[in-house]
Write a protein that holds these residues in place. Structure first.
Motif, PDB file in Angstrom:
ATOM      1  N   ILE A 150       0.962  -1.098  -0.051  1.00 47.14           N
ATOM      2  CA  ILE A 150       0.020   0.101   0.038  1.00 47.14           C
ATOM      3  C   ILE A 150       0.995   1.240  -0.220  1.00 47.14           C
ATOM      4  O   ILE A 150       1.767   1.457   0.996  1.00 47.14           O
ATOM      5  N   LEU A 151       0.834   1.756  -1.174  1.00 44.11           N
ATOM      6  CA  LEU A 151       1.944   3.224  -1.321  1.00 44.11           C
ATOM      7  C   LEU A 151       0.951   4.315  -1.022  1.00 44.11           C
ATOM      8  O   LEU A 151       0.059   4.760  -1.831  1.00 44.11           O
ATOM      9  N   GLY A 152       1.159   4.966   0.414  1.00 46.73           N
ATOM     10  CA  GLY A 152       0.540   6.011   0.719  1.00 46.73           C
ATOM     11  C   GLY A 152      -0.609   5.353   1.767  1.00 46.73           C
ATOM     12  O   GLY A 152      -1.993   5.198   1.655  1.00 46.73           O
ATOM     13  N   LEU A 153      -0.103   4.699   2.905  1.00 51.03           N
ATOM     14  CA  LEU A 153      -0.816   4.168   3.981  1.00 51.03           C
ATOM     15  C   LEU A 153      -1.718   5.009   4.589  1.00 51.03           C
ATOM     16  O   LEU A 153      -2.871   4.727   5.128  1.00 51.03           O
ATOM     17  N   GLY A 154      -1.448   6.344   4.783  1.00 49.22           N
ATOM     18  CA  GLY A 154      -2.400   7.310   5.655  1.00 49.22           C
ATOM     19  C   GLY A 154      -2.413   6.611   7.122  1.00 49.22           C
ATOM     20  O   GLY A 154      -1.425   6.241   7.613  1.00 49.22           O
ATOM     21  N   ALA A 155      -3.651   6.849   7.613  1.00 50.03           N
ATOM     22  CA  ALA A 155      -3.758   6.505   8.794  1.00 50.03           C
ATOM     23  C   ALA A 155      -4.324   4.814   8.796  1.00 50.03           C
ATOM     24  O   ALA A 155      -4.463   4.320   9.984  1.00 50.03           O
ATOM     25  N   GLY A 156      -4.165   4.233   7.844  1.00 46.81           N
ATOM     26  CA  GLY A 156      -4.262   2.898   7.492  1.00 46.81           C
ATOM     27  C   GLY A 156      -5.611   2.351   7.396  1.00 46.81           C
ATOM     28  O   GLY A 156      -6.010   0.960   7.612  1.00 46.81           O
ATOM     29  N   THR A 157      -6.473   2.930   6.668  1.00 47.33           N
ATOM     30  CA  THR A 157      -7.711   2.417   6.372  1.00 47.33           C
ATOM     31  C   THR A 157      -7.906   1.248   5.437  1.00 47.33           C
ATOM     32  O   THR A 157      -8.510   0.403   5.849  1.00 47.33           O
ATOM     33  N   ALA A 158      -7.148   1.560   4.446  1.00 45.42           N
ATOM     34  CA  ALA A 158      -7.148   0.446   3.534  1.00 45.42           C
ATOM     35  C   ALA A 158      -6.413  -0.979   4.155  1.00 45.42           C
ATOM     36  O   ALA A 158      -7.263  -1.938   4.071  1.00 45.42           O
ATOM     37  N   PHE A 217       5.738  -8.112  -5.268  1.00 43.07           N
ATOM     38  CA  PHE A 217       4.690  -7.776  -4.532  1.00 43.07           C
ATOM     39  C   PHE A 217       3.387  -8.572  -5.772  1.00 43.07           C
ATOM     40  O   PHE A 217       3.449  -8.404  -6.697  1.00 43.07           O
ATOM     41  N   SER A 218       2.625  -9.437  -5.014  1.00 41.96           N
ATOM     42  CA  SER A 218       1.346  -9.784  -5.695  1.00 41.96           C
ATOM     43  C   SER A 218       0.522  -8.640  -6.230  1.00 41.96           C
ATOM     44  O   SER A 218      -0.136  -8.579  -7.334  1.00 41.96           O
ATOM     45  N   GLY A 219       0.471  -7.645  -5.622  1.00 42.46           N
ATOM     46  CA  GLY A 219      -0.277  -6.489  -5.858  1.00 42.46           C
ATOM     47  C   GLY A 219       0.052  -5.156  -5.138  1.00 42.46           C
ATOM     48  O   GLY A 219       0.889  -5.233  -4.208  1.00 42.46           O
ATOM     49  N   MET A 220      -0.230  -3.925  -5.863  1.00 37.00           N
ATOM     50  CA  MET A 220       0.074  -2.534  -5.240  1.00 37.00           C
ATOM     51  C   MET A 220      -1.094  -1.740  -5.153  1.00 37.00           C
ATOM     52  O   MET A 220      -1.808  -1.600  -6.255  1.00 37.00           O
ATOM     53  N   ILE A 221      -1.481  -1.277  -4.218  1.00 34.59           N
ATOM     54  CA  ILE A 221      -2.387  -0.046  -3.867  1.00 34.59           C
ATOM     55  C   ILE A 221      -1.632   1.181  -3.935  1.00 34.59           C
ATOM     56  O   ILE A 221      -0.865   1.705  -3.217  1.00 34.59           O
ATOM     57  N   VAL A 222      -2.040   2.046  -4.798  1.00 32.75           N
ATOM     58  CA  VAL A 222      -1.354   3.425  -4.958  1.00 32.75           C
ATOM     59  C   VAL A 222      -2.332   4.537  -4.654  1.00 32.75           C
ATOM     60  O   VAL A 222      -3.443   4.691  -5.336  1.00 32.75           O
ATOM     61  N   ASP A 223      -1.820   5.020  -3.572  1.00 33.97           N
ATOM     62  CA  ASP A 223      -2.898   6.400  -3.179  1.00 33.97           C
ATOM     63  C   ASP A 223      -1.877   7.518  -2.659  1.00 33.97           C
ATOM     64  O   ASP A 223      -1.939   7.793  -1.664  1.00 33.97           O
ATOM     65  N   LEU A 224      -1.395   7.965  -3.379  1.00 36.20           N
ATOM     66  CA  LEU A 224      -0.303   9.044  -3.408  1.00 36.20           C
ATOM     67  C   LEU A 224      -0.728  10.564  -3.707  1.00 36.20           C
ATOM     68  O   LEU A 224      -0.742  10.650  -4.968  1.00 36.20           O
ATOM     69  N   PHE A 225      -0.843  11.058  -2.766  1.00 35.07           N
ATOM     70  CA  PHE A 225      -1.214  12.601  -2.962  1.00 35.07           C
ATOM     71  C   PHE A 225      -0.544  13.546  -2.179  1.00 35.07           C
ATOM     72  O   PHE A 225      -0.005  13.194  -1.134  1.00 35.07           O
ATOM     73  N   SER A 226      -0.157  14.639  -2.731  1.00 36.50           N
ATOM     74  CA  SER A 226       0.411  15.721  -1.996  1.00 36.50           C
ATOM     75  C   SER A 226      -0.092  16.902  -2.469  1.00 36.50           C
ATOM     76  O   SER A 226      -0.316  17.390  -3.794  1.00 36.50           O
ATOM     77  N   ARG A 252      -0.655  -6.977  -9.980  1.00 40.58           N
ATOM     78  CA  ARG A 252      -1.739  -6.011 -10.423  1.00 40.58           C
ATOM     79  C   ARG A 252      -1.260  -4.773  -9.688  1.00 40.58           C
ATOM     80  O   ARG A 252      -1.059  -4.824  -8.778  1.00 40.58           O
ATOM     81  N   VAL A 253      -1.692  -3.525 -10.169  1.00 37.00           N
ATOM     82  CA  VAL A 253      -1.887  -2.343  -9.334  1.00 37.00           C
ATOM     83  C   VAL A 253      -3.316  -1.662  -9.468  1.00 37.00           C
ATOM     84  O   VAL A 253      -3.915  -1.699 -10.369  1.00 37.00           O
ATOM     85  N   MET A 254      -3.707  -1.347  -8.257  1.00 36.06           N
ATOM     86  CA  MET A 254      -5.004  -0.688  -8.238  1.00 36.06           C
ATOM     87  C   MET A 254      -4.634   0.770  -7.722  1.00 36.06           C
ATOM     88  O   MET A 254      -3.879   0.946  -6.609  1.00 36.06           O
ATOM     89  N   VAL A 255      -5.353   1.931  -8.330  1.00 37.38           N
ATOM     90  CA  VAL A 255      -4.838   3.294  -8.076  1.00 37.38           C
ATOM     91  C   VAL A 255      -5.963   4.301  -8.019  1.00 37.38           C
ATOM     92  O   VAL A 255      -6.989   4.223  -8.816  1.00 37.38           O
ATOM     93  N   ASN A 256      -5.719   5.154  -6.947  1.00 37.22           N
ATOM     94  CA  ASN A 256      -6.734   6.228  -6.727  1.00 37.22           C
ATOM     95  C   ASN A 256      -6.008   7.432  -7.597  1.00 37.22           C
ATOM     96  O   ASN A 256      -4.987   8.031  -7.065  1.00 37.22           O
TER      97      ASN A 256
END
Length: 336
Positions: A150-158, A217-226, A252-256
């Motif tokens: 999880i790229l962009g963990l934040g407070a850990g919701t995902a 990785f088997s997968g990546m979640i990308v949620d990277l904002f600035s 695979r990759v899933m991206v916001n």
């Protein structure tokens, strides 16, 4: 401009380090919230956008009207649990009263950057959020065994949602701001998730674009904002090529990808055009194998993206709990 207290969380070892328990103490003085939410209505075929707009205090003669409007959440139903400035973010943690008739009632929200875009959400008595995080929760069902980044963990919701739905998952979360991780542990139950799933979640502080594990990785979640928008590196095909190289075969990759629903700090930047540039860069790097899931309407749109061939929808649905299955039908091939 936020009235803020400076919180410094420094790590002096490698640029990308495992984040251990911090000694941070939250602010002791709670400040009255003066934030009004954009109207959010949950629909089965779309998700409410995560965005908060600031409100100017009204004249006293309009106090009754201002305390309950059709445009947002009254101040009396919002409590500010933390408000400070870190090296990377303007951080606010809000708690929304359970007494309110609103999709976010009973939630805690993590707001970053000056416009107040929401980066994490957690409910006390339910798992699903009614937001794009629910789509992220469908992702492990189409992945092979192996670690999920999880790229962009934040407070850990995902991470929290995935580990509760898929207890055998292995999560590697990357977050650039150690103070955000501390907030996640203090206010969003991240420390509890770490204890309950010891050996299944690993948190690193540093540049998420450097994320890697030995066998991929088997997968990546990308949620990277600035500063309210998708980071500029994600508008470059070479960034996605580099991320793709850290996937296992078939990964695979899933991206916001954001969109016009997010509010940039820089008024000259346009969330919708940045979203499209991000999608084009992904499309080039993944050789046209990109699907999109649109959220919102034309005025407040956003989207998620998924790489690789479209999974078998029947098998995908069968692997999900019933409340998540409708998201599978929302995916469409990306077309420039």
């Amino acid at each position: 401009m936020l009235a803020s207290m400076e919180l410094r969380c420094f790590f002096t070892s490698r640029p990308l380090v495992r984040h251990e328990t911090s000694t941070w103490n939250p602010p002791t003085s709670l400040q009255r919230a003066t934030l009004f939410f954009s109207p959010l209505k949950p629909f089965r075929d779309r998700l409410p956008q995560l965005r908060v707009v600031a409100s100017t205090p009204p004249p006293k003669s309009l106090n009754q009207q201002a305390r309950r409007t059709d445009d947002g959440i009254p101040m009396d139903y919002v409590k500010t649990l933390a408000k400070f400035k870190s090296r990377h973010n303007h951080i606010r943690v809000l708690e929304i009263s359970r007494r309110l008739d609103h999709p976010f009632a009973g939630s805690r929200l993590l707001l970053l950057d000056r416009p107040g875009n929401i980066h994490s959400i957690a409910f006390l008595f339910k798992l699903l959020t009614g937001t794009y995080f629910d789509v992220f929760a469908t992702f492990p069902a189409i992945l092979s065994d192996g670690p999920l980044a999880i790229l962009g963990l934040g407070a850990g919701t995902a991470a929290s949602m995935i580990l509760q739905l898929y207890p055998q998952a292995e999560i590697h979360g990357y977050e650039i701001d150690p103070c955000v991780v501390s907030v996640g542990r203090e206010y969003f139950g991240l420390s509890k998730i770490e204890k309950q799933h010891r050996g299944r979640i690993f948190i690193y502080v540093g540049d998420a674009l450097r994320a890697s594990v030995r066998e991929g990785f088997s997968g990546m979640i990308v949620d990277l904002f600035s500063k309210g928008v998708v980071i500029p590196e994600l508008q470059k095909p070479e960034t996605w090529v580099r991320l793709r190289s850290n996937l296992r075969k078939g990964g695979r990759v899933m991206v916001n990808c954001g969109g016009s629903c997010v509010e940039p700090e820089d008024a000259a930047r346009d969330g919708a055009s940045i979203m499209e540039e991000t999608l084009k860069a992904m499309d080039e790097a993944f050789h046209g194998q990109v699907s999109v899931l649109k959220l919102g309407d034309r005025k407040e749109d956003s989207c998620l993206a998924l790489t690789g061939p479209m999974p078998d929808p029947v098998a995908w649905k069968q692997a999900l709990q019933s409340s998540l299955r409708h998201h599978v039908d929302m995916w469409r091939p990306y077309r420039r």
